[in-house]
Design an enzyme around this catalytic site. Structure first.
Site, short mmCIF file in Angstrom:
data_model
loop_
_atom_site.label_atom_id
_atom_site.label_comp_id
_atom_site.label_asym_id
_atom_site.label_seq_id
_atom_site.Cartn_x
_atom_site.Cartn_y
_atom_site.Cartn_z
CB CYS A 193 0.71 -1.29 8.33
SG CYS A 193 2.24 -0.36 8.51
CG HIS A 221 6.40 -2.25 -6.93
ND1 HIS A 221 7.19 -1.35 -7.59
CD2 HIS A 221 6.20 -1.75 -5.70
CE1 HIS A 221 7.45 -0.32 -6.79
NE2 HIS A 221 6.87 -0.55 -5.64
CG ASP A 281 11.32 -0.22 4.25
OD1 ASP A 281 12.04 -0.60 3.31
OD2 ASP A 281 10.62 0.80 4.19
CD GLU A 340 9.00 2.26 8.02
OE1 GLU A 340 8.67 2.09 6.84
OE2 GLU A 340 9.20 3.38 8.53
#
Length: 557
Positions: A482, A188, A435, A411
């Site tokens: 993305c 994050h 992922d 993913e």
């Protein structure tokens, strides 16, 4: 001679400034004699009140920002009142007589250890638990809560790692760069630093030895930290090299090959910022914001209103809406179980519709209604798709609601390797590199010790992306990216060389990616892709590609 520390580069840019270290964490409350039974009920109530106040503080912070930052703050706020934390803490007070602050500390420690042991995306929640623990304890004891230091002059923020709640509210005018000893390239901290346009290096060996006031020069593009640099280096790193604030032309290579440059957004508030940044559309509209912090799914009407706000910001442009990606680090009581032994490999993404098809059906109905009322070119994709059967089920569901452009997220290695079959059915695919990297390399993206594995520069990950693009090309289907890889200007050129047709990223990264792509021809991108795939490591791949793109140095990227 200047000492050079090396870490994992996650957000490009340069600066030279003094160090400001994060303040010491809230201390662990000391054990105390058992509370008198007459005081236990009030003490338990104090825990509930403090947790609710922390949740409200985090939601207020979320309301003051947008996009990814708002989404992460909202998710973190739910942890403050998580029943597993609050109930455990209040029980320790009522049954054992622990002080409220000690009870919260012990309960949070146990929960954080459980999450960390699960690995994958859920391990990220351990950081959130410890962050809200400190905030709740601070409320209960009246001490200052965790936060970013304040200085009279701009600085480089140095820490072991940053809680999402702290990173999301950083001021780029004060915090010129971030250097951490922990974290990974898709943590994050990394994602938010990119969204804020702050140079950032994580998993930096030796960062814990940096001290307040020490001048360092940070190169967020190369991943190098120069300790006590000489005057020449300070001057070079202090030069203001300003990219345009917005993308002014459609994305294309130097020889005119079109590459759609799109934006990732996490809620309707992010749509205007993406449009102002010149995004050619939206490559990933995360819809979880509608569902988080609720005990039941939102109504179709609620969803229509929210989705419509985004579609209105992009008339005539492509908007890719991802259906609910619940599970793993985003548990929701109405679609996920509390007792999965390994949620990262459990019921998440499209799999939640197996038991709750009504949630997906309502969402598709809402998207279809919002699309009819708008002029945007609406595409819909499902997360965590693994098989042809899943693809067929999703495409059929979209068709029932009149949605013609139905795609899938790639993913996991299975979907990348069998893209030739999945893309017979789906009309497009978007690769989620965060992922895909985690599952391909079996590496927890929050662990600094695994940061060298947790990067899409890994040749094995690039091989999977190439396989997905090749499989899709058999049917003339476009593949986008993305994940956070799209925001790396050097890696963007490699992705184009692998066959990626569109790149979706945080809006702040659009000008940099557009500027670099405009300096390389398509054949050069293909050659760069081969160089990266032929490398023996991620570091070698990255260095070899960067050496072949001179514009990165010119733009201080």
């Amino acid at each position: 001679m200047t000492q050079v520390l090396r870490g994992v580069a996650v957000s490009a840019g340069r600066c030279a400034a003094p160090v400001a270290r994060m303040a010491a964490a809230v201390a662990e409350p000391a054990p105390a004699p058992a509370l008198d039974e007459s005081k236990r009920e009030a003490a338990a109530a104090a825990i509930v009140a403090a947790s609710q106040q922390v949740q409200q503080d985090l939601l207020a912070a979320a309301a003051s920002v947008s996009g990814t930052a708002a989404e992460i703050l909202t998710v973190t706020s739910t942890m403050a009142t998580d029943p597993a934390l609050v109930s455990s803490a209040t029980t320790k007070v009522t049954d054992d007589g622990e002080s409220p602050e000690r009870a919260v500390w012990l309960a949070a420690d146990a929960l954080a250890e459980q999450l960390a042991a699960l690995g994958g995306n859920l391990a990220e929640r351990a950081t959130d638990v410890r962050d809200v623990r400190s905030r709740i304890v601070a409320h209960l004891t009246g001490v200052p809560g965790p936060g970013v230091p304040r200085r009279d002059e701009p600085f480089v923020l140095v820490a072991e790692d940053l809680a999402p709640a702290d990173t999301a509210t950083l001021d780029p005018a004060s915090v010129l760069a971030i250097v951490t000893s922990g974290g990974g390239p898709t943590s994050h901290t990394s994602i938010l630093a990119r969204s804020l346009g702050i140079p950032c290096i994580v998993a930096t060996i030796g960062a814990d030895d940096l001290v307040d006031g020490q001048v360092i020069a940070v190169d967020g593009g190369s991943g190098e930290v120069h300790v006590e640099p000489d005057a020449e280096l300070i001057e070079r790193f202090s030069l203001e090299i300003s990219l345009p604030e917005a993308l002014t032309e459609p994305g294309r290579t130097k020889d005119g090959h079109a590459v759609a440059l799109l934006a990732n957004i996490g809620n309707p508030d992010g749509a205007d910022a993406a449009a102002q940044a010149g995004a050619e559309g939206v490559g990933l509209f995360r819809t979880e914001f509608c569902f988080l912090g609720r005990e039941t799914a939102p109504s179709v009407e609620e969803q229509v209103a929210q989705y419509g706000k985004v579609l209105e910001a992009f008339p005539g442009k492509k908007v890719v809406i991802r259906t609910l990606d619940a599970g793993a680090d985003k548990p929701l009581p109405f679609v996920t179980a509390d007792d999965e032994p390994n949620p990262a490999l459990g019921v998440r993404g499209l799999r939640t519709s197996w038991d709750r098809p009504d949630v997906l059906e309502d969402q598709l109905q809402a998207i279809a209604q919002a699309a009819k009322a708008a002029e945007a070119d609406v595409h819909v994709m499902a997360p965590m798709v693994a098989t042809v059967a899943e693809t067929e089920t999703f495409v059929d569901a979209c068709a029932r609601h009149g949605i013609g452009q139905a795609g899938i997220m790639i993913e996991i290695p299975a979907s990348a390797l069998r893209a030739r079959d999945l893309l017979k059915v789906a009309s497009f695919a978007s690769i989620g590199t965060n992922d895909l990297t985690q599952y391909a390399m079996a590496s927890d993206r929050e662990l600094a010790s695994l940061a060298s594995l947790s990067t899409p520069w890994q040749p094995a990950v690039l091989d999977l992306i190439a396989a997905a693009c090749d499989g899709a090309a058999r049917h003339g289907r476009p593949v986008g990216v993305c994940g956070e890889a799209a925001a790396d200007p050097a890696l963007a050129a490699v992705l184009v060389g692998l066959g990626v047709a569109s790149l979706s990223m945080t809006p702040r990264s659009l000008p940099a990616v557009g500027a670099i792509l405009a300096t390389v021809e398509l054949d050069e991108c293909r050659a760069l892709a081969e160089v990266a795939r032929d490398a023996s490591s991620a570091d070698e791949a990255r260095a070899a590609v960067r050496d072949r793109i001179p514009a990165l140095e010119e733009w201080a990227l």
